[in-house]
Design a protein around this motif. Structure first.
Motif, PDB file in Angstrom:
ATOM      1  N   SER A  74       0.907  -1.216   0.079  1.00 12.73           N
ATOM      2  CA  SER A  74       0.070   0.094   0.148  1.00 12.73           C
ATOM      3  C   SER A  74       0.828   1.327   0.003  1.00 12.73           C
ATOM      4  O   SER A  74       1.803   1.479   0.655  1.00 12.73           O
ATOM      5  CB  SER A  74      -0.938  -0.023   1.140  1.00 12.73           C
ATOM      6  N   VAL A  75       0.640   2.374  -0.816  1.00 11.54           N
ATOM      7  CA  VAL A  75       1.414   3.323  -0.888  1.00 11.54           C
ATOM      8  C   VAL A  75       0.767   4.406  -0.196  1.00 11.54           C
ATOM      9  O   VAL A  75      -0.509   4.926  -0.234  1.00 11.54           O
ATOM     10  CB  VAL A  75       1.219   3.957  -2.467  1.00 11.54           C
ATOM     11  N   GLN A  76       1.402   4.993   0.813  1.00 12.44           N
ATOM     12  CA  GLN A  76       0.921   5.863   1.820  1.00 12.44           C
ATOM     13  C   GLN A  76       0.398   7.290   1.510  1.00 12.44           C
ATOM     14  O   GLN A  76       1.198   7.682   0.596  1.00 12.44           O
ATOM     15  CB  GLN A  76       1.615   5.920   3.061  1.00 12.44           C
ATOM     16  N   PRO A  77      -0.534   8.056   1.761  1.00 18.18           N
ATOM     17  CA  PRO A  77      -0.727   9.364   1.215  1.00 18.18           C
ATOM     18  C   PRO A  77       0.128  10.287   1.822  1.00 18.18           C
ATOM     19  O   PRO A  77      -0.191  11.400   2.591  1.00 18.18           O
ATOM     20  CB  PRO A  77      -2.225   9.485   1.587  1.00 18.18           C
ATOM     21  N   ILE A  78       1.740  10.304   1.690  1.00 15.81           N
ATOM     22  CA  ILE A  78       2.630  11.242   2.154  1.00 15.81           C
ATOM     23  C   ILE A  78       2.274  12.719   1.918  1.00 15.81           C
ATOM     24  O   ILE A  78       2.287  13.394   2.918  1.00 15.81           O
ATOM     25  CB  ILE A  78       3.892  10.704   1.803  1.00 15.81           C
ATOM     26  N   ARG A  79       1.743  13.071   0.704  1.00 14.88           N
ATOM     27  CA  ARG A  79       1.496  14.304   0.607  1.00 14.88           C
ATOM     28  C   ARG A  79       0.184  14.722   1.417  1.00 14.88           C
ATOM     29  O   ARG A  79       0.448  15.846   1.749  1.00 14.88           O
ATOM     30  CB  ARG A  79       1.076  14.523  -0.995  1.00 14.88           C
ATOM     31  N   ALA A  80      -0.600  14.074   1.547  1.00 15.28           N
ATOM     32  CA  ALA A  80      -1.818  14.647   2.345  1.00 15.28           C
ATOM     33  C   ALA A  80      -1.460  14.725   3.636  1.00 15.28           C
ATOM     34  O   ALA A  80      -1.693  15.693   4.457  1.00 15.28           O
ATOM     35  CB  ALA A  80      -2.979  13.653   2.312  1.00 15.28           C
ATOM     36  N   ILE A  81      -0.491  13.631   4.356  1.00 16.04           N
ATOM     37  CA  ILE A  81      -0.294  13.628   5.798  1.00 16.04           C
ATOM     38  C   ILE A  81       0.804  14.882   5.788  1.00 16.04           C
ATOM     39  O   ILE A  81       0.578  15.481   6.724  1.00 16.04           O
ATOM     40  CB  ILE A  81       0.569  12.521   6.118  1.00 16.04           C
ATOM     41  N   SER A  82       1.618  15.396   4.775  1.00 15.58           N
ATOM     42  CA  SER A  82       2.377  16.379   5.004  1.00 15.58           C
ATOM     43  C   SER A  82       1.294  17.832   4.970  1.00 15.58           C
ATOM     44  O   SER A  82       1.943  18.455   5.828  1.00 15.58           O
ATOM     45  CB  SER A  82       3.208  16.613   3.564  1.00 15.58           C
ATOM     46  N   GLU A  83       0.485  17.670   4.339  1.00 13.04           N
ATOM     47  CA  GLU A  83      -0.710  19.027   4.434  1.00 13.04           C
ATOM     48  C   GLU A  83      -1.159  19.158   5.963  1.00 13.04           C
ATOM     49  O   GLU A  83      -0.961  20.039   6.536  1.00 13.04           O
ATOM     50  CB  GLU A  83      -1.421  18.864   3.266  1.00 13.04           C
ATOM     51  N   CYS A  84      -1.485  17.929   6.333  1.00 11.09           N
ATOM     52  CA  CYS A  84      -1.982  17.687   7.594  1.00 11.09           C
ATOM     53  C   CYS A  84      -0.858  18.396   8.608  1.00 11.09           C
ATOM     54  O   CYS A  84      -1.214  18.827   9.918  1.00 11.09           O
ATOM     55  CB  CYS A  84      -2.401  16.418   7.913  1.00 11.09           C
ATOM     56  N   LEU A  85       0.391  18.039   8.427  1.00 15.12           N
ATOM     57  CA  LEU A  85       1.260  18.277   9.556  1.00 15.12           C
ATOM     58  C   LEU A  85       1.940  19.788   9.255  1.00 15.12           C
ATOM     59  O   LEU A  85       2.810  20.225  10.135  1.00 15.12           O
ATOM     60  CB  LEU A  85       2.635  17.063   9.361  1.00 15.12           C
ATOM     61  N   ALA A  86       1.505  20.482   8.285  1.00 14.84           N
ATOM     62  CA  ALA A  86       1.837  21.656   7.957  1.00 14.84           C
ATOM     63  C   ALA A  86       1.760  22.646   9.128  1.00 14.84           C
ATOM     64  O   ALA A  86       2.718  23.453   9.388  1.00 14.84           O
ATOM     65  CB  ALA A  86       1.513  22.172   6.663  1.00 14.84           C
ATOM     66  N   ALA A  87       0.783  22.366   9.777  1.00 17.68           N
ATOM     67  CA  ALA A  87       0.443  23.202  10.756  1.00 17.68           C
ATOM     68  C   ALA A  87       1.075  22.894  12.091  1.00 17.68           C
ATOM     69  O   ALA A  87       0.913  23.616  13.247  1.00 17.68           O
ATOM     70  CB  ALA A  87      -1.332  22.817  11.182  1.00 17.68           C
ATOM     71  N   TYR A  88       1.936  21.886  11.994  1.00 18.16           N
ATOM     72  CA  TYR A  88       2.666  21.472  13.333  1.00 18.16           C
ATOM     73  C   TYR A  88       4.254  21.528  12.859  1.00 18.16           C
ATOM     74  O   TYR A  88       4.780  20.395  12.847  1.00 18.16           O
ATOM     75  CB  TYR A  88       2.237  20.059  13.900  1.00 18.16           C
ATOM     76  N   PRO A  89       4.813  22.563  12.761  1.00 20.25           N
ATOM     77  CA  PRO A  89       6.197  22.829  12.175  1.00 20.25           C
ATOM     78  C   PRO A  89       7.237  22.278  13.316  1.00 20.25           C
ATOM     79  O   PRO A  89       8.414  21.728  12.800  1.00 20.25           O
ATOM     80  CB  PRO A  89       6.408  23.900  11.889  1.00 20.25           C
ATOM     81  N   ASN A  90       6.838  22.040  14.519  1.00 19.36           N
ATOM     82  CA  ASN A  90       7.846  21.376  15.461  1.00 19.36           C
ATOM     83  C   ASN A  90       7.943  19.855  15.691  1.00 19.36           C
ATOM     84  O   ASN A  90       8.732  19.349  16.161  1.00 19.36           O
ATOM     85  CB  ASN A  90       7.651  21.920  16.878  1.00 19.36           C
ATOM     86  N   ILE A  91       6.578  19.512  14.978  1.00 17.86           N
ATOM     87  CA  ILE A  91       6.886  17.805  14.958  1.00 17.86           C
ATOM     88  C   ILE A  91       7.702  17.296  13.857  1.00 17.86           C
ATOM     89  O   ILE A  91       7.807  17.682  12.759  1.00 17.86           O
ATOM     90  CB  ILE A  91       5.200  17.227  14.731  1.00 17.86           C
ATOM     91  N   HIS A  92       8.562  16.397  14.132  1.00 13.95           N
ATOM     92  CA  HIS A  92       9.480  15.700  12.986  1.00 13.95           C
ATOM     93  C   HIS A  92       8.423  14.565  12.347  1.00 13.95           C
ATOM     94  O   HIS A  92       7.960  13.848  12.770  1.00 13.95           O
ATOM     95  CB  HIS A  92      10.769  15.063  13.798  1.00 13.95           C
ATOM     96  N   PHE A  93       8.820  14.768  11.016  1.00 14.81           N
ATOM     97  CA  PHE A  93       7.871  13.767  10.143  1.00 14.81           C
ATOM     98  C   PHE A  93       8.988  12.934   9.350  1.00 14.81           C
ATOM     99  O   PHE A  93       9.889  13.572   8.681  1.00 14.81           O
ATOM    100  CB  PHE A  93       7.041  14.635   9.096  1.00 14.81           C
ATOM    101  N   HIS A  94       9.018  11.675   9.836  1.00 16.88           N
ATOM    102  CA  HIS A  94       9.900  10.710   9.186  1.00 16.88           C
ATOM    103  C   HIS A  94       8.976   9.837   8.299  1.00 16.88           C
ATOM    104  O   HIS A  94       7.989   9.284   8.679  1.00 16.88           O
ATOM    105  CB  HIS A  94      10.361   9.909  10.154  1.00 16.88           C
ATOM    106  N   VAL A  95       9.760   9.484   6.984  1.00 14.17           N
ATOM    107  CA  VAL A  95       9.134   8.617   6.081  1.00 14.17           C
ATOM    108  C   VAL A  95      10.190   7.513   5.668  1.00 14.17           C
ATOM    109  O   VAL A  95      11.255   7.896   5.351  1.00 14.17           O
ATOM    110  CB  VAL A  95       8.857   9.203   4.806  1.00 14.17           C
ATOM    111  N   ASP A  96       9.753   6.396   6.187  1.00 11.25           N
ATOM    112  CA  ASP A  96      10.621   5.103   5.727  1.00 11.25           C
ATOM    113  C   ASP A  96      10.450   4.808   4.375  1.00 11.25           C
ATOM    114  O   ASP A  96       9.326   4.567   3.777  1.00 11.25           O
ATOM    115  CB  ASP A  96      10.158   3.761   6.582  1.00 11.25           C
ATOM    116  N   SER A  97      11.426   5.247   3.438  1.00  8.42           N
ATOM    117  CA  SER A  97      11.336   5.253   2.147  1.00  8.42           C
ATOM    118  C   SER A  97      11.742   4.023   1.303  1.00  8.42           C
ATOM    119  O   SER A  97      11.908   4.158   0.075  1.00  8.42           O
ATOM    120  CB  SER A  97      12.090   6.477   1.474  1.00  8.42           C
TER     121      SER A  97
END
Ligand code: PLP
Length: 382
Positions: free
Chosen positions: A153-176
């Motif tokens: 399954s390909v995860q919706p990384i773009r949509a999750i990125s948009e959701c996290l845009a409001a939380y700049p202090n949270i680290h977002f990690h993507v196992d690629s």
């Protein structure tokens, strides 16, 4: 021999092996040595860093070499936990992460971190609207993989990125790891991704080499202390030949990737349609654009996955149960569990993972053997 286990590991390409051998023989210095041989090895490392960075459209200073993705995932997660503990102790991961992520956060939970697993739907996808309400003031890290290694399954990384845009202090990690060459890099390396982890042996590079993309300005603690290599962030003498050949393998993996994935998807579509025509087969991977072109997970009712894997092995066809890591530990698939697959079916999971070297003819041979086995097992079960 038919090799359908490319998500476990890929065969090193001859031209990549050639680079590995030549580099090992010609560049014998330790990049940290002060003399000319050390300097030459150091320049090669820098060149590889620049090549990888250019392919990802990031800065060379944002690439850090590791021994692979297990180390990379441990580093990003434990490094974030150590650096951000004063600000919070809450970590969110998806419920279908590779053990190098899920076991790492389990260790952190034992040390007092609070871990939340965002669920997936029946097709193995995180829904960004399920993630949003889980975010708290104390959240320091969100880790969601680009492509699931068990069902694809390909995860919706773009949509999750948009959701996290409001939380700049949270680290977002993507196992690629499973995305390289299979899903366009722009789909998962968004501006909001702070860390992405990679492993060379998953894209026809050498085993024991990988790298981390670490966005400038983010802070994590080093995982390995020592001589201060990698800008004081990851100590240990660099695997020069491994790194140089990894950079080459990465470039080759991204070259003509559209053409290669179209071929892989055609082979997968054939296998999927053929398997689906058997009554007792259950397909766990989705048939759509949100499923990676190379991973197909299915089960044969009443037959444990490992039985099928060994039966195919007799015919020199190599597959795996849902993932190579968990198959020897005899743990049931955590991805199928998270997708809500009933227990009796979870044990049946078999994964075919393809690459551009696999052919339609191999897929046809696979189906001939599958048909024979299906008849044998049906007789036993009737
Ligand atoms: N992450 C994913 C999604 C994987 O599939 C794997 C390997 O199977 C890893 C991480 C671990 O990579 P490595 O073998 O480089 O430690």
């Amino acid at each position: 021999m038919i090799y359908f286990d490319n998500s476990a590991t890929t065969q090193i390409l001859p031209e990549v092996l050639d680079t590995y051998m030549k580099t090992s023989q010609r560049f014998i210095g330790n990049p940290s040595s002060l003399h000319r041989l050390g300097e030459q090895a150091g320049l090669l490392l820098q060149k590889s860093r620049e090549q990888l960075a250019a392919l990802l459209d990031v800065a060379p200073s944002e690439i850090f070499f590791t021994s692979g993705a297990t180390e990379g995932n441990n580093w990003v997660i434990k490094g974030t936990a150590a650096a951000k503990r004063p600000f919070g102790n809450h970590i969110i991961i998806s419920s279908i992460e590779h053990p190098s992520v899920s076991e790492t956060v389990n260790q952190l939970a034992e040390q007092g971190f609070d871990v939340t697993r965002v669920p997936v739907d029946a097709t193995g996808h995180v829904q960004p609207e399920d993630l949003q309400p889980l975010i708290r003031e104390e959240t320091i890290l969100v880790s969601v993989m680009a492509v699931n290694n068990e069902v694809g399954s390909v995860q919706p990384i773009r949509a999750i990125s948009e959701c996290l845009a409001a939380y700049p202090n949270i680290h977002f990690h993507v196992d690629s790891v499973q995305a390289v060459g299979k899903v366009p890099v722009t789909d998962w390396l968004t501006d909001r991704v702070d860390f992405a982890t990679f492993s060379a042996h998953k894209f026809h590079g050498p085993k024991g080499t990988g790298f981390v993309f670490w966005r400038q300005g983010r802070k994590i603690a080093p995982l390995l202390a020592g001589g201060g290599q990698e800008n004081n962030q990851r100590s240990g003498t660099e695997n020069v030949a491994g790194i140089v050949s990894m950079a080459k393998a990465f470039r080759l993996a991204l070259t003509d990737s559209e053409q290669k994935t179209a071929h892989i998807r055609a082979v997968k579509d054939y296998l999927m349609a053929s398997l689906a025509s058997f009554d007792k087969v259950r397909i766990f991977s989705e048939h759509s654009d949100t499923s990676a072109p190379h991973i197909l997970c299915f089960g044969l009712k009443g037959i444990r996955g490992e039985v099928l894997v060994h039966a195919f092995e007799q015919k020199e066809i190599y597959l795996s149960t849902t993932s190579a890591c968990s198959s020897k530990k005899k743990v049931k698939s955590s991805t199928l569990l998270a997708m809500g697959v009933p227990e009796s079916e979870r044990t049946t999971g078999v994964r075919l993972s393809l690459d551009e070297t696999n052919t339609l003819m191999e897929a046809e041979q696979f189906m001939i053997v599958f048909k024979q086995l299906y008849q044998q097992f049906s007789q036993i079960n009737s």
